[in-house]
Motif scaffolding. Structure first.
Motif, mmCIF file in Angstrom:
data_model
loop_
_atom_site.group_PDB
_atom_site.id
_atom_site.type_symbol
_atom_site.label_atom_id
_atom_site.label_comp_id
_atom_site.label_asym_id
_atom_site.label_seq_id
_atom_site.Cartn_x
_atom_site.Cartn_y
_atom_site.Cartn_z
ATOM 1 N N ILE A 239 0.844 -1.211 0.000
ATOM 2 C CA ILE A 239 0.000 0.000 0.000
ATOM 3 C C ILE A 239 0.871 1.250 0.000
ATOM 4 O O ILE A 239 0.625 2.197 -0.757
ATOM 5 C CB ILE A 239 -0.943 -0.001 1.218
ATOM 6 N N MET A 243 0.777 4.006 -3.005
ATOM 7 C CA MET A 243 0.062 5.260 -2.751
ATOM 8 C C MET A 243 0.968 6.413 -2.344
ATOM 9 O O MET A 243 0.510 7.529 -2.138
ATOM 10 C CB MET A 243 -1.009 5.041 -1.670
ATOM 11 N N ARG A 256 -7.525 3.073 6.293
ATOM 12 C CA ARG A 256 -8.724 2.962 5.463
ATOM 13 C C ARG A 256 -8.491 2.026 4.273
ATOM 14 O O ARG A 256 -9.338 1.188 3.949
ATOM 15 C CB ARG A 256 -9.148 4.348 4.983
ATOM 16 N N GLU A 257 -7.331 2.150 3.650
ATOM 17 C CA GLU A 257 -7.021 1.309 2.499
ATOM 18 C C GLU A 257 -6.856 -0.152 2.927
ATOM 19 O O GLU A 257 -7.310 -1.065 2.245
ATOM 20 C CB GLU A 257 -5.736 1.815 1.832
ATOM 21 N N SER A 260 -10.139 -1.762 3.628
ATOM 22 C CA SER A 260 -10.850 -2.128 2.401
ATOM 23 C C SER A 260 -10.379 -3.464 1.848
ATOM 24 O O SER A 260 -11.049 -4.079 1.012
ATOM 25 C CB SER A 260 -10.678 -1.034 1.342
ATOM 26 N N LYS A 261 -9.204 -3.904 2.331
ATOM 27 C CA LYS A 261 -8.667 -5.198 1.917
ATOM 28 C C LYS A 261 -8.802 -6.222 3.045
ATOM 29 O O LYS A 261 -8.027 -7.184 3.136
ATOM 30 C CB LYS A 261 -7.202 -5.043 1.488
#
Length: 293
Positions: A239, A243, A256-257, A260-261
């Protein structure tokens, strides 16, 4: 010509706790030669004039244009698993200054340099290092430095703890330190620390725990990671790599990322702490994370 002092190994935590400098001719030191070096005495009994450190350069700043400082002066921060060293390089360290002006942040480095302390007059003391030599390093070199520094530090702390755990009087302490395999440097350092800091067992035990935690991070790096922890760390690295826009990624965005995974917050926190402690990632500023390339 005076012999060059040995470059000792200290963790950042112990170094930054130091407040006491022994100058040539000071009655509390056995050094009376006018040409003898100044020494910084730590709370845990190290007596050092030069240091050998290894870690990650997390920040470099040109501060030569600030009022009251040298015309050419670079400030850098070097992190190890226990804290951060502050390094200043000026016109008297031209090679080190060139290195710091061009080094990529973050990078693994090793530094040999002289210790410095500054007292602004308000009772506080700031310690730093003036580099004599800086070299590029890698994670393996940093890890081996941590292991050897931990061994030397824990050996010294064991000696100091033996003294504080006993009922020895001052003369008995000197006799005890002189009778074993304790080096003159450690013997003088412990005696000076007792006299100036009145070091207690609580501090030594806390520092010991700090050193052991540093070793644990290295053991994790040496061992092959398997299972969910390895997967979590790999995902965090993926990540951050995908990003990162050059300034690091905000922690809340990372969470947050990862969520989501299907990675829960506690797993993110554990993976981030592990990666930070091993020097794979760092905080360019509070709340942001960035890869150590």
């Amino acid at each position: 010509m005076a012999e060059r002092e040995m470059a000792h190994r200290l963790f950042a935590r112990e170094f930054n706790d130091a407040r006491f400098q022994v100058s040539p001719g000071d009655d509390r030191s056995s050094e009376h030669d006018l040409h003898s070096p100044n020494f910084l005495v730590t709370k845990a009994g190290a007596k050092v004039n030069r240091l050998f450190i290894a870690g990650v350069v997390t920040e470099v700043e040109d501060i030569g244009n600030q009022k009251g400082v040298e015309k050419e002066l670079w400030k850098a921060r070097i992190s190890d698993p226990t804290g951060t060293f502050t390094v200043y390089s000026g016109s008297y360290q031209p090679e080190a200054s060139v290195f710091l002006s061009t080094v990529e942040v973050p990078s693994y480095v090793t530094i040999v340099g002289k210790v410095r302390s500054y007292e602004p007059g308000d009772g506080s003391v700031f310690v730093s290092i003036r580099p004599e030599e800086i070299n590029h390093a890698n994670e393996d070199i940093r890890n081996r430095w941590v292991v050897e520094t931990a061994r030397l530090t824990l050996d010294r702390l064991d000696v100091f703890e033996d003294i504080l755990s006993s009922d020895m009087k001052e003369t008995e302490i000197v006799e005890f330190l002189s009778g074993g395999d304790v080096s003159s440097n450690i013997r003088e350092g412990i005696c000076l620390a007792l006299d100036y800091y009145h070091t207690d067992l609580a501090y030594l035990k806390d520092l010991k725990e700090n050193v052991r935690n540093a070793l644990v991070t290295i053991e994790k790096g040496f061992s092959s990671r398997t299972g969910s922890q390895s997967d979590a760390e790999d995902l965090i690295l993926h990540i951050l790599e995908g990003m990162n826009e050059g300034k690091g990624l905000e922690y809340s965005v990372l969470v947050r990322e990862a969520n989501s995974k299907d990675m829960p917050v506690d797993a993110v926190d554990s993976a981030v702490r592990s990666l930070l402690s091993r020097g794979h990632i760092y905080e360019p500023k509070v709340g942001f994370l960035r890869l150590v390339l």
